[in-house]
Design an enzyme around this catalytic site. Structure first.
Site: not given
Length: 559
Positions: A290, A417, A322
């Site tokens: 990415q 996550d 978070h």
């Protein structure tokens, strides 16, 4: 199918001047007569097929380039691939029909088509990126500017690629007449092999070594050189002097434009990146997985982390995300913790606030992101240098593959996550099969927490995740947390350019038995989360419930 023509009588062969124009030295032959080649017919036929091979490779690179860049800029790779390929195939049919009118001028027509295709295809990535960078934040029509440009380029490139085949068929027949079936077989064999080479060259050579912009420009350059060499070299005697001058001048202009764009590509990319991310871009790297961009964290400016153009971390608001992701899952046994994604180290930071954690495995597909989180001063300060803790173990792997090789009941807590299911690449990580693997690696009293995207903006996707978890044999407790700032969106929205980006995050706590939303009383108290706010946020999420949704599976994704 190419028509068969008998050679015209000597002295009556038509030229560009019109039917019946006299032939003479330097005058082109007509569409029915054999081409006057500077080489043997067998060699000429081989050169034409070699040109077919190269042009097919370039054409497929243009297609893949548009799909890849559109998926990165717009999101949803399945939709972008469908749009590009369907529009392009339709346009190829139009181009084939239009090329019938150029068959009598096959050599000149093919040369012109290749010059235009090289310019349009080679510049397509740069044009698409420019529209996204400088118009993506505007309202009205230009809010969909990248999509409009994507369709336009797909249509134009498709028409030009479609026009190649009839013209090449005419040229190969004029080199050496053969039965139409054999000519079609030879032509398409060269075309398909070229497409194979172009399809493999794009992901394994052009993209990793040259990048999207330079790779497309170089492909256009090769396309222009081969097209011009084939026509001006092999079929030179079939062209009038004026046609030769026009083709030579046109190709010189195309090559000059592509060369100039290649030289300026780095400066263009920096300017476009600043237009997208702001003027304080500090780190910008294209990893094997990415694009990673860090902005801010200098002169008091907050740090932002972008992954593939999507804002994943905003310094001013990441703690709310978070803490909500991690702490409710840590209210039970939590000696062994697995974090899926989270290469930035911020979820691991919250996990290590619990002193009795013995081991944390972080499964991150991009090793360069974890390396940046370890060594970048701003990002490592934000994660409190978590990668220096001996309890953290980073594993570079695809989460799905990793779980398939993980032993049963390995972890007390699993924290997912991951980007939300609005991104096609993440859909398999929100499937019933994936959650079945997670259920297997959880201890009997283990707990799983899943980031499931924004509740208010995409409630159907959120509750589909809930239905999928339940189909995998888990019980769930939904909750959400509102963003205090503009919010960062791990999904397909870009907060920096989209005022309507989601302003909340939705989570699902899951276990074999109905989980209870609470905080661990023995752990340090979170900065932004309290038992009361957690209960309130659970009620807010539950009010958006959509019952009766089917689960998402690998073969039938529902997001």
């Amino acid at each position: 199918m190419i028509e068969s023509h008998a050679p015209a009588p000597s002295g009556s062969r038509p030229s560009w001047g019109g039917p019946g124009a006299p032939a003479g030295p330097g005058a082109p032959t007509g569409p029915g007569g054999p081409a006057r080649l500077p080489v043997r017919p067998g060699t000429g036929r081989f050169l034409v097929l070699a040109g077919v091979f190269v042009c097919a490779a370039c054409g497929l690179v243009y297609e893949l380039e548009l799909v890849a860049l559109a998926s990165y800029l717009i999101g949803d790779s399945v939709t972008q691939a469908s749009v590009v390929l369907s529009v392009m195939v339709f346009a190829m049919g139009l181009g084939s029909l239009a090329a019938k009118r150029l068959r009598r001028l096959a050599a000149a027509g093919f040369g012109a088509v290749e010059a235009v295709l090289a310019l349009v295809g080679g510049s397509s990535a740069m044009a698409l990126y420019a529209v996204f960078a400088w118009t993506g934040g505007w309202g009205g029509l230009w809010a969909d500017g990248p999509r409009v440009i994507l369709v336009a380029f797909s249509l134009i490139i498709g028409v030009l690629i479609g026009a190649e085949v009839p013209l090449l068929m005419e040229l190969i027949q004029r080199v050496r007449r053969q039965d139409p079936g054999g000519a079609v077989a030879d032509l398409f064999a060269a075309d398909y092999v070229g497409a194979l080479v172009g399809g493999l060259a794009f992901p394994f050579v052009l993209l990793p070594f040259l990048g999207q912009l330079t790779g497309a420009l170089l492909t256009g350059t090769v396309n222009a050189v081969v097209g011009a060499a084939l026509v001006l070299g092999l079929f030179r005697r079939d062209l009038t002097r004026r046609a030769r001058r026009l083709l030579l001048t046109g190709n010189a202009v195309v090559l000059a434009l592509l060369a100039t764009a290649t030289v300026l590509a780095d400066d263009f990319e920096r300017a476009a990146r600043h237009a997208v991310y702001g003027g304080d871009v500090r780190v910008a790297v294209q990893t094997d997985v990415q694009e990673v961009v860090l902005t801010g964290d200098t002169d008091g400016r907050p740090l932002d982390l972008f992954l593939d153009g999507r804002l994943r971390v905003r310094d001013s608001d990441e703690r709310r995300y978070h803490e909500a992701l991690v702490h409710p899952a840590m209210s039970g046994p939590h000696a062994r913790v697995l974090i899926l994604g989270g290469g930035d180290g911020l979820a691991a930071r919250e996990v290590l606030r619990h002193p009795d954690v013995r081991r944390v495995d972080v499964v991150e597909i991009d090793p360069d992101l974890a390396r940046l989180a370890r060594h970048d001063p701003g990002l490592s300060a934000l994660n409190e240098h978590v990668y220096g803790d001996a309890r953290i173990h980073v594993v570079t792997a695809d989460a799905f593959r990793r779980l398939r090789s993980t032993s049963t009941a390995t972890y007390d807590v699993v924290i997912s996550d991951l980007p939300d299911p609005g991104i096609t690449a993440s859909t398999k990580l929100y499937s019933q099969e994936f959650y079945g693997l997670l259920r297997r690696v959880l201890a009997p009293d283990g707990r799983l927490v899943v980031h499931a995207g924004p509740v208010s903006a995409r409630p159907r996707a959120f509750w589909t995740v809930d239905a999928t978890l339940r189909a995998a044999g888990l019980r769930t407790a939904p909750y959400q947390v509102g963003a205090r700032d503009t919010g960062f969106a791990p999904g397909p929205d870009r907060t920096a350019a989209n005022p309507h980006a989601p302003r909340d995050w939705g989570f699902l706590l899951a276990a074999r038995t109905p989980p209870t939303l609470r905080l661990d009383p023995a752990a340090p108290r979170p900065h932004t989360l309290t038992p009361r706010s957690l209960t309130r946020n659970a009620h807010s999420a539950y009010r958006t419930r959509i019952p009766g949704l089917p689960p998402s599976t690998l073969v039938h994704p529902r997001y």
